[in-house]
Design a protein around this motif. Structure first.
Motif, short mmCIF file in Angstrom:
data_model
loop_
_atom_site.label_atom_id
_atom_site.label_comp_id
_atom_site.label_asym_id
_atom_site.label_seq_id
_atom_site.Cartn_x
_atom_site.Cartn_y
_atom_site.Cartn_z
N UNK A 55 1.27 -1.20 -0.49
CA UNK A 55 -0.07 0.37 -0.13
C UNK A 55 0.81 0.95 -0.02
N UNK A 56 2.05 1.42 0.16
CA UNK A 56 2.57 2.20 0.15
C UNK A 56 3.61 2.87 -1.48
N UNK A 57 3.50 2.12 -2.03
CA UNK A 57 3.92 2.85 -3.74
C UNK A 57 2.58 3.89 -4.34
N UNK A 58 1.28 4.10 -3.71
CA UNK A 58 0.78 4.82 -4.01
C UNK A 58 -0.95 4.03 -5.04
N UNK A 59 -0.85 2.41 -5.04
CA UNK A 59 -0.34 1.85 -6.08
C UNK A 59 -0.60 0.96 -7.35
N UNK A 60 0.74 1.80 -7.16
CA UNK A 60 1.48 1.78 -8.48
C UNK A 60 2.56 -0.17 -7.33
N UNK A 61 1.85 -0.83 -8.91
CA UNK A 61 2.92 -2.29 -8.47
C UNK A 61 4.95 -2.12 -8.48
N UNK A 62 5.65 -2.89 -8.41
CA UNK A 62 7.13 -3.76 -8.82
C UNK A 62 6.72 -4.78 -8.08
N UNK A 63 7.88 -5.62 -9.56
CA UNK A 63 7.79 -6.65 -8.93
C UNK A 63 9.44 -6.78 -7.79
N UNK A 64 8.99 -6.85 -6.25
CA UNK A 64 10.35 -6.61 -5.59
C UNK A 64 9.42 -7.43 -3.96
N UNK A 65 10.39 -8.22 -4.33
CA UNK A 65 8.83 -9.02 -2.42
C UNK A 65 9.35 -7.59 -1.68
N UNK A 66 10.81 -7.15 -1.25
CA UNK A 66 10.41 -5.98 -0.01
C UNK A 66 9.83 -5.44 -0.11
N UNK A 67 8.96 -4.47 -0.93
CA UNK A 67 8.29 -4.07 -0.96
C UNK A 67 6.64 -3.95 0.05
N UNK A 68 6.59 -5.20 -0.69
CA UNK A 68 5.23 -6.15 -0.13
C UNK A 68 4.79 -6.62 1.40
N UNK A 69 3.92 -5.43 2.12
CA UNK A 69 4.12 -5.82 3.56
C UNK A 69 2.95 -6.95 4.39
N UNK A 70 1.89 -7.36 2.98
CA UNK A 70 1.45 -8.37 3.66
C UNK A 70 1.11 -9.40 2.62
N UNK A 71 1.34 -10.49 3.38
CA UNK A 71 0.82 -11.92 2.39
C UNK A 71 0.43 -12.89 2.34
N UNK A 72 -0.07 -14.02 2.13
CA UNK A 72 -1.09 -14.95 1.39
C UNK A 72 -0.10 -16.04 1.33
N UNK A 73 -0.67 -16.99 2.42
CA UNK A 73 -0.16 -18.60 2.53
C UNK A 73 0.45 -19.57 2.11
N UNK A 74 0.12 -19.25 0.41
CA UNK A 74 0.41 -19.29 -0.16
C UNK A 74 -0.40 -20.79 -0.99
N UNK A 75 0.31 -21.05 -2.61
CA UNK A 75 -0.93 -22.18 -2.40
C UNK A 75 0.07 -23.39 -3.98
N UNK A 76 0.43 -24.27 -3.55
CA UNK A 76 1.31 -25.16 -4.48
C UNK A 76 0.64 -25.63 -5.65
N UNK A 77 1.57 -25.20 -6.91
CA UNK A 77 0.85 -25.12 -7.99
C UNK A 77 2.06 -26.30 -8.86
N UNK A 78 1.79 -28.11 -9.14
CA UNK A 78 2.56 -29.06 -9.53
C UNK A 78 2.75 -29.24 -11.33
N UNK A 79 3.52 -28.81 -11.63
CA UNK A 79 3.10 -29.36 -13.20
C UNK A 79 4.02 -30.61 -13.34
N UNK A 80 3.61 -31.34 -14.33
CA UNK A 80 3.90 -32.91 -14.50
C UNK A 80 4.48 -32.92 -16.10
N UNK A 81 5.83 -33.16 -16.83
CA UNK A 81 5.64 -33.82 -17.71
C UNK A 81 5.64 -34.23 -18.25
#
Length: 126
Positions: A100-126
């Protein structure tokens, strides 16, 4: 209280598709920028995609450009990651995050993200 809930992961064959969802709540002012990150076993967490608010501009890691599409529905407080032509190297735990600190403009930098969800596993088989 801010909450993020990621869902939609699963097992899929290579070249298949999945859609991840990130439900967010508890933001009292402007809608946050939303990012998707992933972490494969033994690797660092990396940025996949993010979407700004309110103009909805998106950014993608080079590894997913042309295959993944991110969108959001602010009325439903949900962000989405449509993943097509999945590859085995896309296998990872996928996390959604909000900042929320960048005025709504996103960047792909994990350090700027304040809030995180719990994760969901994606498995791709060959």
């Amino acid at each position: 209280e801010v909450q993020l809930q990621a869902s939609g992961g699963g097992l899929v064959q290579a070249r298949g598709s999945l859609r991840l969802s990130c439900a967010f709540s508890g933001f009292t002012f402007d809608d946050p920028a939303i990012g998707w990150f992933r972490q494969a076993p033994g690797k660092e967490r990396e940025g996949v995609s993010c979407i700004s608010s309110p103009d909805g501009s998106t950014y993608y890691a080079d590894s997913v450009k042309g295959r993944f599409t991110m969108s959001r529905d602010n009325a439903k407080n949900t962000g989405y990651l449509q993943m097509n032509y999945l590859k085995p190297e896309d296998t990872a735990v996928y996390y959604c995050a909000a900042e929320t600190l960048s005025g709504g403009n996103c960047v792909l930098n994990k350090m700027v993200y304040e809030y995180w969800g719990q994760g969901t596993l994606v498995t791709v088989s060959s």
